[in-house]
Design a protein around this motif. Sequence first.
Motif, PDB file in Angstrom:
ATOM      1  N   SER A  86       0.884  -1.115  -0.031  1.00 60.93           N
ATOM      2  CA  SER A  86      -0.136  -0.143  -0.055  1.00 60.93           C
ATOM      3  C   SER A  86       0.932   1.071   0.117  1.00 60.93           C
ATOM      4  CB  SER A  86      -0.917   0.019   0.995  1.00 60.93           C
ATOM      5  OG  SER A  86      -0.340   0.237   2.445  1.00 60.93           O
ATOM      6  N   VAL A  87       0.541   2.479  -0.508  1.00 57.87           N
ATOM      7  CA  VAL A  87       1.213   3.513  -0.514  1.00 57.87           C
ATOM      8  C   VAL A  87      -0.078   4.846  -0.271  1.00 57.87           C
ATOM      9  CG1 VAL A  87       0.418   3.804  -3.161  1.00 57.87           C
ATOM     10  CG2 VAL A  87       2.755   5.010  -2.027  1.00 57.87           C
ATOM     11  N   TRP A  88       0.682   5.736   0.546  1.00 58.18           N
ATOM     12  CA  TRP A  88       0.040   7.032   0.817  1.00 58.18           C
ATOM     13  C   TRP A  88       0.503   8.066  -0.205  1.00 58.18           C
ATOM     14  CZ3 TRP A  88      -3.337   8.622   4.724  1.00 58.18           C
ATOM     15  CH2 TRP A  88      -3.942   7.628   5.553  1.00 58.18           C
ATOM     16  N   LEU A  89      -0.031   8.761  -1.080  1.00 55.67           N
ATOM     17  CA  LEU A  89       0.267   9.740  -2.054  1.00 55.67           C
ATOM     18  C   LEU A  89      -0.037  11.037  -1.699  1.00 55.67           C
ATOM     19  CD1 LEU A  89      -0.166   7.715  -5.437  1.00 55.67           C
ATOM     20  CD2 LEU A  89       1.859   8.102  -4.013  1.00 55.67           C
ATOM     21  N   THR A  90       0.808  11.949  -1.766  1.00 57.96           N
ATOM     22  CA  THR A  90       0.531  13.265  -1.501  1.00 57.96           C
ATOM     23  C   THR A  90       1.285  14.198  -2.569  1.00 57.96           C
ATOM     24  OG1 THR A  90       0.144  14.943   0.293  1.00 57.96           O
ATOM     25  CG2 THR A  90       2.494  13.955   0.097  1.00 57.96           C
ATOM     26  N   LYS A  91       0.959  15.571  -2.654  1.00 58.60           N
ATOM     27  CA  LYS A  91       1.340  16.273  -3.452  1.00 58.60           C
ATOM     28  C   LYS A  91       1.132  15.724  -5.111  1.00 58.60           C
ATOM     29  CE  LYS A  91       3.311  18.693   0.011  1.00 58.60           C
ATOM     30  NZ  LYS A  91       2.127  19.430   0.575  1.00 58.60           N
ATOM     31  N   LEU A  92      -0.209  15.473  -5.548  1.00 58.45           N
ATOM     32  CA  LEU A  92      -0.405  15.121  -6.615  1.00 58.45           C
ATOM     33  C   LEU A  92      -0.419  16.058  -7.854  1.00 58.45           C
ATOM     34  CD1 LEU A  92      -3.220  12.514  -5.394  1.00 58.45           C
ATOM     35  CD2 LEU A  92      -0.794  11.996  -5.470  1.00 58.45           C
ATOM     36  N   ASP A  93      -0.257  17.239  -7.482  1.00 60.70           N
ATOM     37  CA  ASP A  93      -0.343  18.140  -8.573  1.00 60.70           C
ATOM     38  C   ASP A  93       0.333  18.007  -9.674  1.00 60.70           C
ATOM     39  OD1 ASP A  93      -1.569  20.627  -6.519  1.00 60.70           O
ATOM     40  OD2 ASP A  93      -0.079  19.794  -5.516  1.00 60.70           O
ATOM     41  N   VAL A  94       1.319  17.425  -9.876  1.00 55.36           N
ATOM     42  CA  VAL A  94       2.229  17.305 -11.006  1.00 55.36           C
ATOM     43  C   VAL A  94       1.349  16.418 -11.986  1.00 55.36           C
ATOM     44  CG1 VAL A  94       3.356  15.316 -10.195  1.00 55.36           C
ATOM     45  CG2 VAL A  94       4.504  16.619 -12.131  1.00 55.36           C
ATOM     46  N   LEU A  95       0.557  15.612 -11.389  1.00 54.01           N
ATOM     47  CA  LEU A  95      -0.404  14.605 -12.384  1.00 54.01           C
ATOM     48  C   LEU A  95      -1.497  15.674 -13.352  1.00 54.01           C
ATOM     49  CD1 LEU A  95      -1.153  11.733 -10.056  1.00 54.01           C
ATOM     50  CD2 LEU A  95       0.533  11.898 -11.681  1.00 54.01           C
ATOM     51  N   PHE A  96      -1.583  16.935 -12.827  1.00 56.96           N
ATOM     52  CA  PHE A  96      -2.462  17.864 -13.524  1.00 56.96           C
ATOM     53  C   PHE A  96      -1.846  18.695 -14.335  1.00 56.96           C
ATOM     54  CE2 PHE A  96      -4.585  16.227  -9.473  1.00 56.96           C
ATOM     55  CZ  PHE A  96      -5.811  15.912 -10.015  1.00 56.96           C
ATOM     56  N   GLU A  97      -0.589  18.625 -14.550  1.00 57.27           N
ATOM     57  CA  GLU A  97      -0.056  19.504 -15.604  1.00 57.27           C
ATOM     58  C   GLU A  97      -0.271  19.187 -16.868  1.00 57.27           C
ATOM     59  OE1 GLU A  97       2.136  22.091 -17.331  1.00 57.27           O
ATOM     60  OE2 GLU A  97       2.494  21.923 -15.329  1.00 57.27           O
ATOM     61  N   PRO A  98      -0.739  20.243 -17.665  1.00 52.47           N
ATOM     62  CA  PRO A  98      -1.618  20.049 -19.008  1.00 52.47           C
ATOM     63  C   PRO A  98      -0.416  19.369 -19.865  1.00 52.47           C
ATOM     64  CG  PRO A  98      -2.221  22.152 -18.071  1.00 52.47           C
ATOM     65  CD  PRO A  98      -1.083  21.758 -17.135  1.00 52.47           C
ATOM     66  N   ALA A  99       0.837  19.757 -19.723  1.00 52.34           N
ATOM     67  CA  ALA A  99       1.799  19.332 -20.731  1.00 52.34           C
ATOM     68  C   ALA A  99       2.067  18.009 -20.526  1.00 52.34           C
ATOM     69  CB  ALA A  99       3.207  19.908 -20.362  1.00 52.34           C
ATOM     70  N   LEU A 100       1.687  17.400 -19.572  1.00 56.21           N
ATOM     71  CA  LEU A 100       1.863  15.785 -19.357  1.00 56.21           C
ATOM     72  C   LEU A 100       0.761  15.057 -20.090  1.00 56.21           C
ATOM     73  CD1 LEU A 100       3.278  15.570 -15.844  1.00 56.21           C
ATOM     74  CD2 LEU A 100       4.345  15.149 -18.044  1.00 56.21           C
ATOM     75  N   ASP A 101      -0.189  15.717 -20.588  1.00 50.18           N
ATOM     76  CA  ASP A 101      -1.671  15.113 -21.475  1.00 50.18           C
ATOM     77  C   ASP A 101      -1.880  13.661 -20.837  1.00 50.18           C
ATOM     78  OD1 ASP A 101      -3.250  14.855 -23.351  1.00 50.18           O
ATOM     79  OD2 ASP A 101      -1.745  13.704 -24.648  1.00 50.18           O
ATOM     80  N   ASN A 102      -2.355  13.795 -19.510  1.00 48.48           N
ATOM     81  CA  ASN A 102      -2.599  12.716 -18.660  1.00 48.48           C
ATOM     82  C   ASN A 102      -3.986  12.977 -17.993  1.00 48.48           C
ATOM     83  OD1 ASN A 102      -2.288  10.446 -16.506  1.00 48.48           O
ATOM     84  ND2 ASN A 102      -1.890  12.393 -15.242  1.00 48.48           N
ATOM     85  N   ASP A 103      -4.553  11.877 -17.803  1.00 51.32           N
ATOM     86  CA  ASP A 103      -5.866  11.838 -16.941  1.00 51.32           C
ATOM     87  C   ASP A 103      -5.686  11.208 -15.480  1.00 51.32           C
ATOM     88  OD1 ASP A 103      -8.351  11.361 -15.607  1.00 51.32           O
ATOM     89  OD2 ASP A 103      -9.343  10.617 -17.192  1.00 51.32           O
ATOM     90  N   PRO A 104      -5.480  12.124 -14.387  1.00 49.39           N
ATOM     91  CA  PRO A 104      -4.859  11.840 -13.100  1.00 49.39           C
ATOM     92  C   PRO A 104      -5.848  10.712 -12.557  1.00 49.39           C
ATOM     93  CG  PRO A 104      -4.988  14.192 -13.487  1.00 49.39           C
ATOM     94  CD  PRO A 104      -5.793  13.706 -14.606  1.00 49.39           C
ATOM     95  N   MET A 105      -6.961  10.788 -12.774  1.00 48.86           N
ATOM     96  CA  MET A 105      -7.964   9.736 -12.153  1.00 48.86           C
ATOM     97  C   MET A 105      -7.812   8.490 -12.688  1.00 48.86           C
ATOM     98  SD  MET A 105     -10.127   9.399  -9.475  1.00 48.86           S
ATOM     99  CE  MET A 105     -10.502  11.110  -9.171  1.00 48.86           C
ATOM    100  N   ARG A 106      -7.702   8.506 -13.904  1.00 53.01           N
ATOM    101  CA  ARG A 106      -7.406   7.215 -14.585  1.00 53.01           C
ATOM    102  C   ARG A 106      -6.082   6.542 -14.389  1.00 53.01           C
ATOM    103  NH1 ARG A 106      -4.004   5.495 -18.285  1.00 53.01           N
ATOM    104  NH2 ARG A 106      -3.695   7.381 -18.994  1.00 53.01           N
TER     105      ARG A 106
END
Length: 162
Positions: A86-106
């Motif tokens: 298991s893992v506790w993740l914090t500071k997820l803001d990088v996942l929302f960076e538009p340049a990374l073209d990513n869906d954070p929830m997926r």
Amino acid sequence: MILIDNLLTDVRAALDRVEYQSYKLILVVIPEDFRREIEAEILNNSIGFVNLSKELARKLVSLSIRERVRRLEAEVDKIANDCGSSVWLTKLDVLFEPALDNDPMRLLKGIAKSKTVVAIWPGEITETSVVYSKPGKPDYKTYPLKELNDIQVIDACNGVMK
């Protein structure tokens, strides 16, 4: 602090239920005003967080944008897998960076198929959605709660949402 105790109780109960769900993902939404204080208190309870933004920055900084996009999911998966079951993740803001073209929830759901993930959501919760950023901004994301099947969402101030 009562808020911390209630939050930890809610998370422990969610951890007990998570094994019976398609995704072993628990989103914890902490109001920004309380985030540092609550995270510090959780750390005092010997729960180790992984600062995802910091870890990804170390791994992706030397890569081109194209290569960052290509390797993002694999690197997040590797970071999570290095933490055991298991893992506790914090500071997820990088996942929302538009340049990374990513869906954070997926991406979070993908990791949570095989391991338990408690993610400190870096946005807010409304009556109907979890939200990141503000409408009109390039990093804005909203996820309706009714579409977050098999994901537990905990509001630090109000308890379990779904």
